[in-house]
Design a protein around this motif. Structure first.
Motif, PDB file in Angstrom:
ATOM      1  N   ASN A  16       0.806  -1.222   0.000  1.00 53.71           N
ATOM      2  CA  ASN A  16       0.000   0.000   0.000  1.00 53.71           C
ATOM      3  C   ASN A  16       0.837   1.268   0.000  1.00 53.71           C
ATOM      4  O   ASN A  16       0.337   2.335  -0.353  1.00 53.71           O
ATOM      5  CB  ASN A  16      -0.982  -0.012   1.171  1.00 53.71           C
ATOM      6  CG  ASN A  16      -2.101  -0.998   0.931  1.00 53.71           C
ATOM      7  OD1 ASN A  16      -2.463  -1.289  -0.208  1.00 53.71           O
ATOM      8  ND2 ASN A  16      -2.666  -1.518   2.000  1.00 53.71           N
ATOM      9  N   SER A  17       2.104   1.169   0.365  1.00 55.74           N
ATOM     10  CA  SER A  17       3.032   2.301   0.281  1.00 55.74           C
ATOM     11  C   SER A  17       3.723   2.358  -1.074  1.00 55.74           C
ATOM     12  O   SER A  17       4.535   3.246  -1.319  1.00 55.74           O
ATOM     13  CB  SER A  17       4.092   2.201   1.380  1.00 55.74           C
ATOM     14  OG  SER A  17       3.497   2.269   2.644  1.00 55.74           O
ATOM     15  N   HIS A  18       3.420   1.364  -1.924  1.00 49.57           N
ATOM     16  CA  HIS A  18       4.014   1.268  -3.260  1.00 49.57           C
ATOM     17  C   HIS A  18       5.538   1.206  -3.186  1.00 49.57           C
ATOM     18  O   HIS A  18       6.246   1.903  -3.911  1.00 49.57           O
ATOM     19  CB  HIS A  18       3.561   2.420  -4.156  1.00 49.57           C
ATOM     20  CG  HIS A  18       2.086   2.409  -4.405  1.00 49.57           C
ATOM     21  ND1 HIS A  18       1.482   3.248  -5.292  1.00 49.57           N
ATOM     22  CD2 HIS A  18       1.087   1.650  -3.881  1.00 49.57           C
ATOM     23  CE1 HIS A  18       0.178   3.018  -5.301  1.00 49.57           C
ATOM     24  NE2 HIS A  18      -0.076   2.048  -4.448  1.00 49.57           N
ATOM     25  N   GLY A  51       8.211  -6.950 -10.849  1.00 45.56           N
ATOM     26  CA  GLY A  51       6.809  -7.161 -11.204  1.00 45.56           C
ATOM     27  C   GLY A  51       5.892  -6.163 -10.518  1.00 45.56           C
ATOM     28  O   GLY A  51       4.978  -5.606 -11.138  1.00 45.56           O
ATOM     29  N   LEU A  52       6.139  -5.919  -9.251  1.00 41.60           N
ATOM     30  CA  LEU A  52       5.321  -4.954  -8.511  1.00 41.60           C
ATOM     31  C   LEU A  52       5.512  -3.536  -9.027  1.00 41.60           C
ATOM     32  O   LEU A  52       4.555  -2.758  -9.100  1.00 41.60           O
ATOM     33  CB  LEU A  52       5.651  -5.004  -7.024  1.00 41.60           C
ATOM     34  CG  LEU A  52       4.981  -6.111  -6.240  1.00 41.60           C
ATOM     35  CD1 LEU A  52       5.545  -6.166  -4.828  1.00 41.60           C
ATOM     36  CD2 LEU A  52       3.477  -5.923  -6.209  1.00 41.60           C
ATOM     37  N   ALA A  53       6.718  -3.173  -9.374  1.00 41.72           N
ATOM     38  CA  ALA A  53       6.979  -1.821  -9.884  1.00 41.72           C
ATOM     39  C   ALA A  53       6.139  -1.561 -11.131  1.00 41.72           C
ATOM     40  O   ALA A  53       5.569  -0.477 -11.291  1.00 41.72           O
ATOM     41  CB  ALA A  53       8.464  -1.635 -10.168  1.00 41.72           C
ATOM     42  N   GLY A  54       6.024  -2.555 -12.003  1.00 40.10           N
ATOM     43  CA  GLY A  54       5.188  -2.415 -13.195  1.00 40.10           C
ATOM     44  C   GLY A  54       3.724  -2.241 -12.854  1.00 40.10           C
ATOM     45  O   GLY A  54       3.013  -1.434 -13.464  1.00 40.10           O
ATOM     46  N   LEU A  55       3.264  -2.978 -11.850  1.00 44.54           N
ATOM     47  CA  LEU A  55       1.878  -2.848 -11.410  1.00 44.54           C
ATOM     48  C   LEU A  55       1.630  -1.454 -10.843  1.00 44.54           C
ATOM     49  O   LEU A  55       0.614  -0.826 -11.141  1.00 44.54           O
ATOM     50  CB  LEU A  55       1.552  -3.913 -10.357  1.00 44.54           C
ATOM     51  CG  LEU A  55       0.128  -3.888  -9.830  1.00 44.54           C
ATOM     52  CD1 LEU A  55      -0.864  -4.331 -10.900  1.00 44.54           C
ATOM     53  CD2 LEU A  55       0.000  -4.765  -8.599  1.00 44.54           C
ATOM     54  N   PHE A  56       2.554  -0.946 -10.043  1.00 45.98           N
ATOM     55  CA  PHE A  56       2.400   0.378  -9.446  1.00 45.98           C
ATOM     56  C   PHE A  56       2.407   1.484 -10.507  1.00 45.98           C
ATOM     57  O   PHE A  56       1.749   2.505 -10.350  1.00 45.98           O
ATOM     58  CB  PHE A  56       3.478   0.642  -8.401  1.00 45.98           C
ATOM     59  CG  PHE A  56       3.413  -0.274  -7.209  1.00 45.98           C
ATOM     60  CD1 PHE A  56       2.206  -0.771  -6.741  1.00 45.98           C
ATOM     61  CD2 PHE A  56       4.567  -0.644  -6.553  1.00 45.98           C
ATOM     62  CE1 PHE A  56       2.140  -1.611  -5.646  1.00 45.98           C
ATOM     63  CE2 PHE A  56       4.516  -1.483  -5.441  1.00 45.98           C
ATOM     64  CZ  PHE A  56       3.306  -1.968  -4.995  1.00 45.98           C
ATOM     65  N   GLU A  57       3.147   1.285 -11.593  1.00 45.46           N
ATOM     66  CA  GLU A  57       3.137   2.266 -12.684  1.00 45.46           C
ATOM     67  C   GLU A  57       1.785   2.274 -13.386  1.00 45.46           C
ATOM     68  O   GLU A  57       1.262   3.336 -13.723  1.00 45.46           O
ATOM     69  CB  GLU A  57       4.241   1.953 -13.691  1.00 45.46           C
ATOM     70  CG  GLU A  57       5.630   2.288 -13.203  1.00 45.46           C
ATOM     71  CD  GLU A  57       6.712   1.926 -14.213  1.00 45.46           C
ATOM     72  OE1 GLU A  57       6.412   1.862 -15.422  1.00 45.46           O
ATOM     73  OE2 GLU A  57       7.847   1.704 -13.777  1.00 45.46           O
ATOM     74  N   ALA A  58       1.227   1.101 -13.619  1.00 41.18           N
ATOM     75  CA  ALA A  58      -0.050   1.001 -14.323  1.00 41.18           C
ATOM     76  C   ALA A  58      -1.230   1.435 -13.453  1.00 41.18           C
ATOM     77  O   ALA A  58      -2.189   2.024 -13.944  1.00 41.18           O
ATOM     78  CB  ALA A  58      -0.265  -0.432 -14.812  1.00 41.18           C
ATOM     79  N   LEU A  59      -1.155   1.122 -12.171  1.00 40.73           N
ATOM     80  CA  LEU A  59      -2.231   1.427 -11.221  1.00 40.73           C
ATOM     81  C   LEU A  59      -1.652   2.276 -10.088  1.00 40.73           C
ATOM     82  O   LEU A  59      -1.407   1.785  -8.993  1.00 40.73           O
ATOM     83  CB  LEU A  59      -2.832   0.140 -10.661  1.00 40.73           C
ATOM     84  CG  LEU A  59      -3.519  -0.782 -11.655  1.00 40.73           C
ATOM     85  CD1 LEU A  59      -3.544  -2.202 -11.144  1.00 40.73           C
ATOM     86  CD2 LEU A  59      -4.906  -0.276 -11.960  1.00 40.73           C
TER      87      LEU A  59
END
Length: 136
Positions: A16-18, A51-59
């Motif tokens: 949640n803190s990205h 993988g998470l970094a890509g998700l945080f960029e998209a969302l």
């Protein structure tokens, strides 16, 4: 050395803190994360973070809410809801601010104060229905 419940709490705080780097720090050097809906299989903390970094960029506003955690020794099951809006490309989905709300369950295994295994189960069909846009 963190308890299983403490690691669950820290994991979702890092989500949640990205902070993909903080997520990676919670995993053991030899670990595995599987995302069943998309067939992703990561075998290192660094690959999990990417993988998470890509998700945080998209969302960029993505958040995980969870209120049910079942602990059994060194294992945990976490029922969660992921919410956010698509503002960046996510696979084949083009962003037009679509709302996303996904329910899922993540199973974690912990050893020596670190996550050694995580498996994430969520509905890929729900993601597709919510993020697909009709042709212009």
């Amino acid at each position: 050395m963190g308890s299983t419940l403490q690691l669950v709490t820290e994991l979702y705080q890092a989500y949640n803190s990205h902070r993909p780097d903080q997520v990676a720090d919670l995993y053991a050097p030899i670990c595995r994360h599987r995302d069943i809906a998309v067939g992703a299989d990561h075998d290192s903390p660094e690959k999990i973070a990417v993988g998470l970094a890509g998700l945080f960029e998209a969302l960029p506003d993505v958040q995980w809410r969870y209120d049910e955690v079942l602990i059994d020794g060194n294992r945990a099951a976490v029922a969660y809801e992921l919410v956010g809006h698509l503002h960046g490309r996510l696979g084949s989905y083009r962003p037009v601010g679509q709302s996303l709300q996904l329910s899922g369950v993540q199973i974690l295994e912990v050893k020596d104060g670190a996550i050694t295994s995580s498996v994430d189960y969520w509905d890929g069909g729900a993601l597709h229905r919510q993020l697909s846009v009709t042709a212009d």
